[in-house]
Design an enzyme around this catalytic site. Structure first.
Site, PDB file in Angstrom:
ATOM      1  N   SER A 130       0.822  -1.213   0.000  1.00 54.10           N
ATOM      2  CA  SER A 130       0.000   0.000   0.000  1.00 54.10           C
ATOM      3  C   SER A 130       0.853   1.259   0.000  1.00 54.10           C
ATOM      4  CB  SER A 130      -0.921   0.038   1.226  1.00 54.10           C
ATOM      5  OG  SER A 130      -1.705   1.210   1.183  1.00 54.10           O
ATOM      6  N   LYS A 184      -4.598  -6.832   3.321  1.00 56.54           N
ATOM      7  CA  LYS A 184      -4.577  -5.710   2.370  1.00 56.54           C
ATOM      8  C   LYS A 184      -5.991  -5.407   1.867  1.00 56.54           C
ATOM      9  CE  LYS A 184      -2.884  -2.539  -0.430  1.00 56.54           C
ATOM     10  NZ  LYS A 184      -3.896  -2.141  -1.362  1.00 56.54           N
ATOM     11  N   HIS A 187      -7.676  -3.542   4.533  1.00 60.69           N
ATOM     12  CA  HIS A 187      -7.099  -2.183   4.509  1.00 60.69           C
ATOM     13  C   HIS A 187      -7.849  -1.339   3.472  1.00 60.69           C
ATOM     14  CE1 HIS A 187      -4.592   0.766   2.385  1.00 60.69           C
ATOM     15  NE2 HIS A 187      -3.990   1.011   3.541  1.00 60.69           N
ATOM     16  N   ASN A 188      -8.028  -1.912   2.286  1.00 55.24           N
ATOM     17  CA  ASN A 188      -8.703  -1.165   1.226  1.00 55.24           C
ATOM     18  C   ASN A 188     -10.169  -0.922   1.554  1.00 55.24           C
ATOM     19  OD1 ASN A 188      -6.232  -1.427  -0.034  1.00 55.24           O
ATOM     20  ND2 ASN A 188      -7.100  -1.901  -2.019  1.00 55.24           N
ATOM     21  N   GLU A 191     -10.167   1.901   3.684  1.00 53.39           N
ATOM     22  CA  GLU A 191      -9.844   3.047   2.793  1.00 53.39           C
ATOM     23  C   GLU A 191     -11.125   3.545   2.107  1.00 53.39           C
ATOM     24  OE1 GLU A 191      -6.468   2.391  -0.027  1.00 53.39           O
ATOM     25  OE2 GLU A 191      -7.934   2.851  -1.591  1.00 53.39           O
TER      26      GLU A 191
HETATM   27  C1  6PG Z   1      -3.181   1.335  -1.719  1.00 60.85           C
HETATM   28  C2  6PG Z   1      -4.444   1.507  -2.496  1.00 60.85           C
HETATM   29  C3  6PG Z   1      -4.326   0.957  -3.872  1.00 60.85           C
HETATM   30  C4  6PG Z   1      -5.512   1.350  -4.747  1.00 60.85           C
HETATM   31  C5  6PG Z   1      -6.595   0.315  -4.675  1.00 60.85           C
HETATM   32  C6  6PG Z   1      -7.998   0.810  -4.597  1.00 60.85           C
HETATM   33  O1  6PG Z   1      -3.281   0.764  -0.652  1.00 60.85           O
HETATM   34  O2  6PG Z   1      -2.143   1.785  -2.181  1.00 60.85           O
HETATM   35  O3  6PG Z   1      -5.496   0.840  -1.849  1.00 60.85           O
HETATM   36  O4  6PG Z   1      -4.103  -0.408  -3.754  1.00 60.85           O
HETATM   37  O5  6PG Z   1      -5.907   2.615  -4.503  1.00 60.85           O
HETATM   38  O6  6PG Z   1      -6.414  -0.446  -5.829  1.00 60.85           O
HETATM   39  O7  6PG Z   1      -8.438   1.158  -5.838  1.00 60.85           O
HETATM   40  P1  6PG Z   1      -9.957   1.291  -6.259  1.00 60.85           P
HETATM   41  O8  6PG Z   1     -10.495   2.456  -5.524  1.00 60.85           O
HETATM   42  O9  6PG Z   1      -9.865   1.510  -7.729  1.00 60.85           O
HETATM   43  O10 6PG Z   1     -10.647  -0.007  -5.941  1.00 60.85           O
END
Ligand code: 6PG
Length: 465
Positions: A130, A184, A187-188, A191
């Protein structure tokens, strides 16, 4: 002949940046790419680091350039390309070599691949990376799943290139097979929720309070100096204050409000449900992106269901506290999913270490994560963040603001799916007596499913006739 410490296959944005990061830390890196015409420009751009790079156009030469036991990091699109590469490269490898998938892979694929390669002598590592391009070049956060053997091989390199928090590297071996990619993915998911909750507050300020983008950006800038300090708060503040050079309008006002996704947020929600959980704040974020794509429907429905959202009366402090509560809750949900997966897959995930490696380098890095890491180190009851004394105290202070914000947004007809999802979760989890007694009655009534009585153990039925 100099032999390479590691091979990087895939010279896209992330692969190139990681290869240069490793070279800058003194490792010799063999590189190759499916489109071989990308290799020479990459070496040219490496500048003074080029003497640490061994370019190879042929896969056999690439493998031959590596010290044994070999480590190859694949930075290629997840899914079928990774399966194809495993089939192609494995015959060239030997016992003790390690293949790493550093993409955003579905952890189910990672588990399948690790199981398929068990017994071949070649190890498979799923590693979440990430931090985007900047992080990959100067210090990402990395979540590693795989064997102890692979970790021993990888550790010096990934610790050298990782972001650092208080001088500790933001990388850890989190468990076997899919553990790294699962962490991960979550994590996303967090996010997605964090971005969505920020966007919801932006919407309240824009449509409810009539504020302009740069004014809202300045507010986020002030918030970034306090409890909401984070990478996402910081870039939000900056993005809102950028002007479109073509029109002179705020850049954000020139962007179509329709967001896509590559899948990790959706996977978090799916896996949460499979594990008997429900990540409502993340679901809210995934849903918001999905609904955003129905632009024509939204355009037609707007006048039919028109509402006057203006005149929203929420103070800056209230919104700041609401966002803090939402952020705490989305992380608490994410960690709850990690705990459930750890139990379900027998991973023994170290949640404190997970929070620690998210404190720098990754997209969700924030001041809050240091508090969460301390809360996990202090061992919260049942591993639940909402029961950790310091976090519970923060929530008790900030929840009234979240409630006030969600209530005002709902009254004004302004959507806050992530913030309200977070609120519904804590409101459900903090009721010693909920309402599923009636659900159980209904299930027994129509399906003879049985229920437990409050006054004695064991399953029983009622005569509903
Ligand atoms: C990171 C990000 C990166 C990317 C994801 C999400 O941790 O560096 O999460 O992996 O931003 O692919 O992307 P989307 O919003 O397109 O699903």
């Amino acid at each position: 002949m100099t032999q390479a410490d590691i091979g990087v296959y895939g010279l896209g944005t992330m692969g190139s940046a990681l290869a240069l990061n490793m070279a800058s830390k003194g490792f010799t890196v063999a590189v190759t790419n499916r489109e071989t015409d990308w290799i020479a420009p990459f070496v040219a751009e490496a500048g003074s680091l080029a003497d640490k790079i061994i370019p190879a156009e042929d896969l056999k030469d690439f493998v031959a350039a590596l010290k044994t036991p070999r480590v190859i990091l694949f930075m290629i699109p997840s899914g079928a390309p990774m399966d194809a590469m495993i089939d192609t490269v494995t015959p060239l490898l030997e016992d003790g070599d390690t293949i790493i998938d550093g993409g955003n892979a579905d952890f189910n694929d990672t588990r399948r691949r690790a199981a398929a390669m068990a017994g071949t002598g070649v190890h498979f590592v799923g590693m979440g990376v990430s931090g985007g391009e900047e992080g990959a070049r100067n210090g990402p956060s990395m979540m590693v799943g795989g064997s102890d053997h692979s970790w021993t091989q990888l550790r010096p390199m990934v610790e050298a290139i990782a972001a650092r928090f208080n001088d500790a590297p933001c990388v850890a071996h989190l468990g076997p097979d899919g553990a790294g990619h699962f962490v991960k993915t979550v994590h996303n998911g967090i996010e997605y929720a964090d971005m969505q909750m920020i966007a919801e507050v932006y919407g309240l300020l824009r449509d409810g309070a009539g504020m302009g983008a740069s004014q809202i950006g300045a507010l986020f800038e002030r918030w970034n100096a306090g409890r909401l300090s984070s990478f996402l708060t910081e870039i939000t503040a900056k993005a809102l204050q950028i002007t479109d050079p073509e029109t002179g309008q705020p850049m954000v006002d020139m962007i179509v409000d329709q967001a896509g996704q590559k899948g990790t947020g959706r996977w978090t929600v799916i896996e949460a449900l499979k594990l008997g959980q429900s990540a409502s704040s993340i679901e809210g974020a995934v849903g918001a992106r999905a609904w955003s794509s129905e632009r024509e429907v939204r355009r037609q429905a707007d006048p039919i269901f028109s509402k006057n959202a203006s005149g929203l009366d929420l103070s800056e402090d209230t919104l700041e506290q609401a966002l803090l509560a939402g952020r705490i809750l989305s992380h608490a949900q994410g960690f709850r999913i990690l705990q459930a997966a750890s139990e379900g897959f027998d991973w023994s995930l170290d949640l404190a270490r997970t929070a620690e490696i998210w404190r720098a380098g990754c997209i969700i890095r924030s001041a809050l994560l240091d508090d969460l890491a301390s809360a996990f180190r202090a061992d919260p009851p049942m591993g639940h963040l909402i029961l950790a004394p310091d976090i519970a105290a923060d929530l008790k202070t900030s929840l009234p603001a979240l409630r006030q914000t969600v209530a005002a947004a709902v009254s004004a007809g302004l959507p806050v799916p992530s913030l309200s999802g977070a609120l519904q979760w804590i409101d459900s989890l903090s009721r010693a007596r909920g309402t599923t007694d009636l659900i159980q009655a209904q299930r027994d009534f129509f399906g003879h499913h049985g229920f437990e009585r409050t006054d004695r153990p064991g399953k029983t039925h009622a005569d509903w006739s």
